[in-house]
Design an enzyme around this catalytic site. Sequence first.
Site, PDB file in Angstrom:
ATOM      1  N   GLY C 103       0.873  -1.162   0.000  1.00  0.00           N
ATOM      2  CA  GLY C 103       0.000   0.000   0.000  1.00  0.00           C
ATOM      3  C   GLY C 103       0.908   1.209   0.000  1.00  0.00           C
ATOM      4  O   GLY C 103       2.105   1.080   0.170  1.00  0.00           O
ATOM      5  N   CYS C 104       0.377   2.398  -0.215  1.00  0.00           N
ATOM      6  CA  CYS C 104       1.292   3.521  -0.362  1.00  0.00           C
ATOM      7  C   CYS C 104       0.583   4.855  -0.240  1.00  0.00           C
ATOM      8  O   CYS C 104      -0.628   4.942  -0.232  1.00  0.00           O
ATOM      9  CB  CYS C 104       1.959   3.509  -1.733  1.00  0.00           C
ATOM     10  N   ALA C 105       1.433   5.905  -0.161  1.00  0.00           N
ATOM     11  CA  ALA C 105       0.965   7.275  -0.288  1.00  0.00           C
ATOM     12  C   ALA C 105       1.716   7.900  -1.440  1.00  0.00           C
ATOM     13  O   ALA C 105       2.904   7.642  -1.611  1.00  0.00           O
ATOM     14  CB  ALA C 105       1.260   8.040   0.992  1.00  0.00           C
ATOM     15  N   HIS C 273       6.729   9.584  -2.756  1.00  0.00           N
ATOM     16  CA  HIS C 273       6.109   8.299  -2.474  1.00  0.00           C
ATOM     17  C   HIS C 273       6.496   7.775  -1.089  1.00  0.00           C
ATOM     18  O   HIS C 273       7.649   7.892  -0.681  1.00  0.00           O
ATOM     19  CB  HIS C 273       6.569   7.286  -3.521  1.00  0.00           C
TER      20      HIS C 273
END
Lengths: 142, 501, 466
Positions: C103-105, C273
């Site tokens: 998952g990530c931002a 990121h």
Amino acid sequence: MKRIYVNEQWCLACHLCEYYCAYANSGLLDMVQALKDKPLHPRIQVEQKGTVSFAVNCRHCSEPLCLKSCIAGAISQKDGLIVIDQDKCVGCYSCIMACPYGALMPSESGVMQKCELCATNSHGLPVCVQGCPNQAIVYEER
Amino acid sequence: MGINYLYPDFEVIRNQDRCITCRVCERQCANEVHSFDEATGRMKADESKCVNCHRCVSLCPTHALKIVRTDHIFKENANWKGEVIQDIYRQAESGGVLLASMGTPKDYPVYWDKMLVNASQVTNPSIDPLREPMETRTYLGQKASAVTRDTNGRIITKTAPQLKLEIPIMFSAMSYGSISYNAHKSLALAAQKLGIYYNTGEGGLHEDFYQYGKNTIVQVASGRFGVHPGYLNAGAAIEIKMGQGAKPGIGGHLPGSKIGEDISKTRMIPLHSDAISPAPHHDIYSIEDLRQLVFALKEATAYTKPVIVKVAAVHNISAIASGIARSGADIIAIDGFRGGTGAAPARTRDNVGIPIELALASVDERLRQEGIRGNVSLVVGGSIRSSSDVLKAVALGADAVYVATSALIALGCHLCRTCHSGKCNWGIATQNPELVKRLNPEIGSERLVNLITAWNHELKEMMGGMGINSIEALRGNRLMLRGIGLNETELQILGIKHAGA
Amino acid sequence: MLAYSNCILHGADAKIMLLTLLLLYVPLSTYLQKHLTIPSPRDKQMHFRYDKAYSIGQRRPSEVPRMREVSVMGAFFSYPRRRPMNGYHQKTPLEGEVRIPSGCAISGIISRSGNRFSGREAISSIAVMHDRSNGLGGGFAGYGIYPEYADFYALHVFYYSSEAKRSCEEFLEEHFDLINLSKIPTTKQHAITDEPLIWRYFVTPLPTKLASSQLDEKEYTSRCVIKVNKEIDGAYVFSSGKNMGVFKAVGYPEDVGEFYRLDDYEGYSWTVHGRYPTNTPGWWGGAHPFSLLDYSVVHNGEISSYDANRRFIEMFGYACTLMTDTEVITYMIDYLNRKQGLSFEEVAHVIAAPFWSTIEGKSQEEREVYTYLRNTFASMLITGPFSIILGFSGGLMALNDRLKLRSLVAAEKDDRVYLASEEAAIRVICPEPDRLWYPSGGKPVIVTLDSQQGGQDGHQLPVSGL
């Protein structure tokens, strides 16, 4: 009105319609009990010559000759469906003489019987239609 | 009579308490197993004629019948099994090649059953096909290798001819002759309703079926039966049949007894003459010859139809496929050795070729290694039995699958494997008009439509589970597969990991 | 433990390493469990910096893995990344050996007028979304940051040994003119450990080599980059564009920003990121952005089409060694945009193609183009959740999967366009945008510099995809 139609192209002359019919009108819940080792009195009968075959039963004519010929007033027409009141039938066979298709025949007890589209038994849709393995007998509006 | 070495394989068990002697079994058995004994008023059976096709069982209104394997045995012997001994008796009797039908019944590994499918958990969501779009539309044909634009910068959208399938499943080749008119009509009607294709096989196209041309693949085999310009242009695609999974290296054989008037006319051969296809195409002894035929067919159809080359899965299939991919063919169809047939020598059927799963995996990988996977679409067949087989085939790299045996089973086939006798009680593999009429195409096509529709539902369900909402994202997506109980070599060929890894 | 780790670091043979792992596995894991979450005095200070951006229950930077423990793992898992691992006690395989979902931002900022600004805003933006990453990867891409070397490829390279550096530099010298080379300046951060040698080269292809290769400059350079990454053990080129650069590491992105001193760089666009892998890849190369030539991709999601995409794109000379979604997406965009000449909008119609039912509702001309793209590049359709921000020379493109299974917000104020996983990440640096919207699934937001209007994507509006 929905009627039973036959298509000789798909009739296999397997005669299953006769057995299902006889069973449906026997009033019994078990086919074996209804038909085993007993004479068969179906209201539909397969006619066959050579490789051509098809089932014959009452066509529920809009101007039924059988009704007109009945001396006992046992045959009546309601919403297109032609039925026999077996209590009134005296077994004179006039209807057999009158019907051009041979769709009436004596029952086990001697009075007349004919196809009543399974409307008067507990099977709902005509069982010959349900039982035909090749859709050679259909029940539809035409 | 002499000595009868062969004891019947089956016993017909009739529950006399239930039998109402309606004689439907007798009327429906083309093998004349059942008869009515006037003396006893009971039905009886000659089991030596029974092929276990279940026609009588299926039609018996009181379920009074069943067919069981006989428990008559030879003395137990792990090497000289009963069937081996019987085959020898048969050949000692006949002096001939043993004939068989449908796919091999031998216990070879079925790799579809040794692969498991993935599903989404937590890190990405599964998708519900009842609530979200789920796409299975597939185009078969050469893909452009470079985008070209007109002088205004607009993309030129003209492509090589493509087959558009709403579901990545097609009915594979079964000739008119090997199967009946009504079976063919059922397939044609169903293909039309489903937005897919059926295949004429090598027996030409009956004139009644030209109307289904948009959903028809016309086949050109080594015998060239029924091939003429009108035929080539009648279908949506042309298939060159180089080989068949059930009998690689052998041509088709339809006995003269099946060549009636209609078939003789459709195949353009004399009445009652044996229709024997040569083993090879006598104008194709090498890959460059194939290229010539591919382009000859394209010329004949003005480059409007994709050309499929169908080959049997054999040992060096990936090299063969690589050659075909460079031959100008648009689609390669590979038929695995478990595939069916109307008639094949039993030894060939049971021993020649390789399983489709391994062939597919190695061909797809080879074409990618050579960078030419986009030149061709891959269609695979040879015992695709369920939607999960379809799914696994696509995940291994197939664009679409061919089904035939499954389709015949939907039409009523009970896999009795006696198609070659011509006495199919289900009206499928026969030309006897009395038997052919047992298959009503209205019923047949509806059952085929139901089957493929059901498979498509299942396919979508499983794709959604994986978080994939379009079939192209599943194609060649081997990470979605895991092997179970496979050894290193098998895993390596299939290009998948073992479950748990 | 340190003794063991040294022994690994210095490349003892594989048998000893496996044996070591075997012995270490149980004590090491309990040790890690015990010590991973102990806050240090410095962390308490750090709370100030982040307190405003945190809500109750969120995890704080204090949970950044501590230095010593990670150094064991870091050294082990980062260096010999192509070493085969057989045997049972390989608890955490390397990046590239397994597929690691994450998952990530993500966040991106661009000034359409081309005004350059430092990486600070990108750091502030991503810091708000701290909880969307877990300290196992963060990174930035800045465009327009090397104006003085704008005509040269800027290669950023990780080295895990001096031997790797020697081999790589030999290779580079064989193929390029090296205009400038230096260490990339960094500032030690407590939370950033196990840094490899990080070098930067400004290069241009050797004219004779380029001519004899019969390739164009970009293809030549990209092939060289792929070759280094594939073949030179312990060397990894993680940035290779012109006038742009990628800065990434294992750690939280805000720490990574400080580590690389992004205050010192000015660019007209930045992407950033924060990574939340569900495994411990612990390798710097695996962090985002993933970049090839001028393309850089930050990505949030887990694409279900991964292997279909990978096996297709690898036909064209790309090698997906990391097994990450970002890598394969970058290669696909490179292939479609650079090699096939598709516009970014057309690229979006391939990788997040409209549903057939949508295509059927379009005008005949559009229908033909969309059908053509979907059919021709069928294997490049990406399914499964994703939101990406693509950086390219002169612009950004944000794109969601066609069902919009990942969050993505866009906003505009004056000449700035903001893109981020969460609205908060935009509001923290631009509290009152003129306009803020949630792009629909599959509809690209393409932003290009005003100076580039009429250029390669000239038919596009400054901001499309509303």
